[in-house]
Motif scaffolding. Structure first.
Motif, PDB file in Angstrom:
ATOM      1  N   VAL A   1     -22.007 -30.241  -0.244  1.00  0.00           N
ATOM      2  CA  VAL A   1     -22.771 -31.291   0.433  1.00  0.00           C
ATOM      3  C   VAL A   1     -22.596 -32.622  -0.293  1.00  0.00           C
ATOM      4  O   VAL A   1     -22.460 -33.681   0.339  1.00  0.00           O
ATOM      5  CB  VAL A   1     -24.262 -30.908   0.525  1.00  0.00           C
ATOM      6  CG1 VAL A   1     -25.049 -32.011   1.240  1.00  0.00           C
ATOM      7  CG2 VAL A   1     -24.433 -29.581   1.255  1.00  0.00           C
ATOM      8  N   LEU A   2     -22.583 -32.588  -1.620  1.00  0.00           N
ATOM      9  CA  LEU A   2     -22.404 -33.819  -2.388  1.00  0.00           C
ATOM     10  C   LEU A   2     -21.029 -34.435  -2.135  1.00  0.00           C
ATOM     11  O   LEU A   2     -20.894 -35.660  -2.003  1.00  0.00           O
ATOM     12  CB  LEU A   2     -22.583 -33.524  -3.874  1.00  0.00           C
ATOM     13  CG  LEU A   2     -24.011 -33.176  -4.319  1.00  0.00           C
ATOM     14  CD1 LEU A   2     -24.017 -32.689  -5.754  1.00  0.00           C
ATOM     15  CD2 LEU A   2     -24.929 -34.381  -4.153  1.00  0.00           C
TER      16      LEU A   2
ATOM     17  N   ARG B   1     -21.077 -36.097   1.194  1.00  0.00           N
ATOM     18  CA  ARG B   1     -21.768 -37.391   1.195  1.00  0.00           C
ATOM     19  C   ARG B   1     -20.812 -38.541   0.915  1.00  0.00           C
ATOM     20  O   ARG B   1     -20.891 -39.595   1.546  1.00  0.00           O
ATOM     21  CB  ARG B   1     -22.897 -37.379   0.161  1.00  0.00           C
ATOM     22  CG  ARG B   1     -23.683 -38.690   0.118  1.00  0.00           C
ATOM     23  CD  ARG B   1     -24.889 -38.587  -0.780  1.00  0.00           C
ATOM     24  NE  ARG B   1     -24.528 -38.287  -2.165  1.00  0.00           N
ATOM     25  CZ  ARG B   1     -25.421 -38.103  -3.144  1.00  0.00           C
ATOM     26  NH1 ARG B   1     -26.721 -38.166  -2.867  1.00  0.00           N
ATOM     27  NH2 ARG B   1     -25.019 -37.826  -4.378  1.00  0.00           N
TER      28      ARG B   1
ATOM     29  N   SER C   1     -20.194 -41.455   3.939  1.00  0.00           N
ATOM     30  CA  SER C   1     -21.076 -42.585   3.640  1.00  0.00           C
ATOM     31  C   SER C   1     -20.681 -43.867   4.369  1.00  0.00           C
ATOM     32  O   SER C   1     -21.542 -44.703   4.675  1.00  0.00           O
ATOM     33  CB  SER C   1     -21.111 -42.836   2.125  1.00  0.00           C
ATOM     34  OG  SER C   1     -19.811 -43.126   1.629  1.00  0.00           O
TER      35      SER C   1
ATOM     36  N   HIS D   1     -27.576 -43.941   6.206  1.00  0.00           N
ATOM     37  CA  HIS D   1     -28.724 -43.340   5.519  1.00  0.00           C
ATOM     38  C   HIS D   1     -29.935 -43.742   6.357  1.00  0.00           C
ATOM     39  O   HIS D   1     -30.390 -44.882   6.308  1.00  0.00           O
ATOM     40  CB  HIS D   1     -28.819 -43.884   4.097  1.00  0.00           C
ATOM     41  CG  HIS D   1     -29.911 -43.259   3.287  1.00  0.00           C
ATOM     42  ND1 HIS D   1     -29.714 -42.761   2.016  1.00  0.00           N
ATOM     43  CD2 HIS D   1     -31.218 -43.059   3.541  1.00  0.00           C
ATOM     44  CE1 HIS D   1     -30.846 -42.277   1.540  1.00  0.00           C
ATOM     45  NE2 HIS D   1     -31.778 -42.458   2.461  1.00  0.00           N
TER      46      HIS D   1
ATOM     47  N   ARG E   1     -22.433 -36.868  11.107  1.00  0.00           N
ATOM     48  CA  ARG E   1     -22.247 -36.490   9.707  1.00  0.00           C
ATOM     49  C   ARG E   1     -21.216 -35.362   9.585  1.00  0.00           C
ATOM     50  O   ARG E   1     -20.227 -35.475   8.858  1.00  0.00           O
ATOM     51  CB  ARG E   1     -23.581 -36.040   9.105  1.00  0.00           C
ATOM     52  CG  ARG E   1     -24.673 -37.108   9.088  1.00  0.00           C
ATOM     53  CD  ARG E   1     -26.005 -36.517   8.647  1.00  0.00           C
ATOM     54  NE  ARG E   1     -27.099 -37.477   8.658  1.00  0.00           N
ATOM     55  CZ  ARG E   1     -27.485 -38.208   7.611  1.00  0.00           C
ATOM     56  NH1 ARG E   1     -26.836 -38.087   6.459  1.00  0.00           N
ATOM     57  NH2 ARG E   1     -28.508 -39.047   7.709  1.00  0.00           N
TER      58      ARG E   1
ATOM     59  N   ASN F   1     -17.140 -35.458   8.306  1.00  0.00           N
ATOM     60  CA  ASN F   1     -16.682 -34.680   7.155  1.00  0.00           C
ATOM     61  C   ASN F   1     -15.547 -33.737   7.533  1.00  0.00           C
ATOM     62  O   ASN F   1     -14.583 -33.577   6.786  1.00  0.00           O
ATOM     63  CB  ASN F   1     -17.847 -33.868   6.577  1.00  0.00           C
ATOM     64  CG  ASN F   1     -17.502 -33.270   5.220  1.00  0.00           C
ATOM     65  OD1 ASN F   1     -16.976 -33.937   4.349  1.00  0.00           O
ATOM     66  ND2 ASN F   1     -17.792 -31.977   5.052  1.00  0.00           N
TER      67      ASN F   1
ATOM     68  N   THR G   1     -25.979 -33.603   4.307  1.00  0.00           N
ATOM     69  CA  THR G   1     -26.246 -34.895   3.662  1.00  0.00           C
ATOM     70  C   THR G   1     -27.599 -35.449   4.086  1.00  0.00           C
ATOM     71  O   THR G   1     -28.203 -36.236   3.352  1.00  0.00           O
ATOM     72  CB  THR G   1     -25.134 -35.913   3.988  1.00  0.00           C
ATOM     73  OG1 THR G   1     -25.048 -36.109   5.414  1.00  0.00           O
ATOM     74  CG2 THR G   1     -23.781 -35.406   3.481  1.00  0.00           C
TER      75      THR G   1
ATOM     76  N   LEU H   1     -30.048 -34.313   1.521  1.00  0.00           N
ATOM     77  CA  LEU H   1     -29.995 -35.106   0.290  1.00  0.00           C
ATOM     78  C   LEU H   1     -30.834 -36.374   0.433  1.00  0.00           C
ATOM     79  O   LEU H   1     -31.516 -36.798  -0.509  1.00  0.00           O
ATOM     80  CB  LEU H   1     -28.550 -35.478  -0.038  1.00  0.00           C
ATOM     81  CG  LEU H   1     -27.578 -34.325  -0.343  1.00  0.00           C
ATOM     82  CD1 LEU H   1     -26.175 -34.882  -0.575  1.00  0.00           C
ATOM     83  CD2 LEU H   1     -28.041 -33.518  -1.549  1.00  0.00           C
ATOM     84  N   GLU H   2     -30.794 -36.972   1.606  1.00  0.00           N
ATOM     85  CA  GLU H   2     -31.569 -38.192   1.850  1.00  0.00           C
ATOM     86  C   GLU H   2     -33.066 -37.902   1.823  1.00  0.00           C
ATOM     87  O   GLU H   2     -33.857 -38.711   1.314  1.00  0.00           O
ATOM     88  CB  GLU H   2     -31.154 -38.815   3.181  1.00  0.00           C
ATOM     89  CG  GLU H   2     -29.731 -39.353   3.176  1.00  0.00           C
ATOM     90  CD  GLU H   2     -29.282 -39.876   4.527  1.00  0.00           C
ATOM     91  OE1 GLU H   2     -30.146 -40.012   5.431  1.00  0.00           O
ATOM     92  OE2 GLU H   2     -28.080 -40.149   4.688  1.00  0.00           O
TER      93      GLU H   2
ATOM     94  N   ALA I   1     -28.922 -28.080   0.734  1.00  0.00           N
ATOM     95  CA  ALA I   1     -29.154 -29.262  -0.102  1.00  0.00           C
ATOM     96  C   ALA I   1     -30.530 -29.232  -0.742  1.00  0.00           C
ATOM     97  O   ALA I   1     -30.682 -29.528  -1.940  1.00  0.00           O
ATOM     98  CB  ALA I   1     -28.990 -30.526   0.744  1.00  0.00           C
TER      99      ALA I   1
END
Length: 403
Positions: free
Chosen positions: A7-8, A11, A15, A20, A53, A57, A157, A160-161, A188
């Motif tokens: 997941v990182l 991101r 991005s 976000h 998203r 990816n 992601t 993560l936010e 995440a």
């Protein structure tokens, strides 16, 4: 199995394309539920949903040869837009197969993002079969809507936010169709703080996950029927199912009536337009579909806002009916001067606002000197509906509630 590291990495890839999105406290929903409710506004994401998203990816990992051959995807609408925009931004040709009943707004938006749309089949699963045929015939890479680790990582992601913007979160509530979003979000969040509770929600008319979890294997529905078209899949994906089994704490279901109430509540109280699939987490919260403590910090994910205007009209009307704001009744009157005026006087006295009146003197179910009258009435809630019906009954009218 999918990891937080996946997941990182995702991101970094997404991005520049995916926003976000905001996460803000809802004072209205907090007051209504007693919880500390913070909404994750994926409705303002590019293309109007979280799907950009995962699509970004996945397409970012294509080889040069795969990019030259193009991609194909199947979608009820949101994944379609995500794939079309992500592909266009990377100079990749895209073909999107959508169900024949896909919302017009989503079809138009997908085309506007550069996707070549093919309409096929009754639901997502039928569209997916056709997309696989196109992939094989044309040498395109198939971009799954959810059953792919890179897609799941992209969706994660969003989790993560949430961790960044709401570090005190206790519970995150996520809609479930194929399961890619909740699998990524749960991965995440659980790696960040295993105490965070992750709850999945499905529409009753498209629910297969509760049965699958109980059986320990994926159970497929014969058909789906729900206003939440974005999560109208007959089964969850194999890869998401494995993650869900290990990292999701609870899965609940909500009826379409509750989804309609959630859509209208969000529109009226938070000024946010949310599609059915994006509103199911709020529907579960308002319905009390899962238990929570007073002042518990809960984040419902509003995963998308791409609702067809024709569908929205129906959903709003259903929401008004469910909350006692709209009433349609039928009664029989003597076909004589003044009879209708007397009926209207009772309704007016009870402060009911009449939208429409329809007469039918030709019905075979009434006497020759009677008339059937249908009335659409604006009301102010369940108590008002009850008092209005009681007043009509006390005045001698036999009333049938139509909706």
């Amino acid at each position: 199995m999918l990891t937080r590291e996946d997941v990182l990495v995702a991101r970094d890839r997404v991005s520049e394309t995916a926003r976000h999105t905001p996460l803000e406290r809802s004072y209205s929903l907090s007051a209504m539920t007693g919880a500390d409710v913070h909404l994750k506004y994926e409705t303002v994401q590019r293309t109007g949903s979280f799907k950009i998203r995962g699509a970004t990816n996945r397409i970012a990992t294509l080889t040069d040869e795969q990019q030259a051959a193009g991609v194909v995807a199947a979608s009820a609408g949101n994944h379609a837009q995500g794939v079309a925009l992500a592909a266009t931004r990377m100079g990749v040709d895209s073909t999107i197969v959508m169900p024949e009943r896909a919302p017009v707004a989503k079809v138009k938006a997908t085309r506007s993002y550069g996707g070549d749309v093919v309409l096929h089949g009754r639901d997502y699963d039928a569209a997916a079969e056709r997309a696989h045929e196109i992939a094989e015939a044309e040498g395109r890479t198939y971009v799954p809507a959810f059953d792919d680790e890179r897609v799941m990582a992209g969706q994660g992601t969003l989790g993560l936010e949430i961790a960044t913007d709401c570090p005190d979160v206790d519970t995150v509530v996520v809609s479930v169709g194929g399961g890619g979003l909740i699998a990524g979000v749960a991965t995440a969040l659980k790696a960040w703080n295993d105490d965070v509770r992750v709850i999945g929600v499905q529409a009753e008319g498209a629910a297969s996950l509760p049965q699958s979890l109980e059986a320990g294997e994926i159970v497929e529905r014969e058909a789906v029927e729900t206003i939440a078209d974005g999560i109208a899949t007959r089964k969850v994906g194999e890869l998401p199912f494995e993650v869900i089994q290990n990292r999701v704490d609870e899965v609940v279901t909500v009826p379409d009536s509750a989804i309609a109430v959630a859509v209208t509540t969000l529109l009226e109280r938070t000024k946010t337009l949310v599609e059915g699939g994006g509103a199911v987490p709020v529907a579960a919260l308002l319905e009390g579909a899962f238990e929570y403590e007073a002042d518990e910090t809960i984040v419902p994910v509003l995963s998308g806002g791409n609702i067809d205007l024709n569908v929205l009209t129906t959903v709003i009307m259903r929401g008004l009916i469910e909350t006692g704001r709209y009433l349609r009744i039928r009664t029989v009157l003597e076909d004589r001067p003044g009879a209708l005026e007397e009926l209207v006087e009772v309704i007016s006295r009870e402060r009911g606002n009449i939208y429409a009146i329809e007469h039918d003197r030709a019905s075979r179910d009434i006497a020759m000197d009677d008339t059937v009258v249908d009335l659409d009435i604006e009301t102010r809630g369940p108590d008002h509906v009850e008092s209005l019906l009681d007043a009509l009954e006390d005045s001698g009218y036999e009333v049938e509630v139509l909706v």
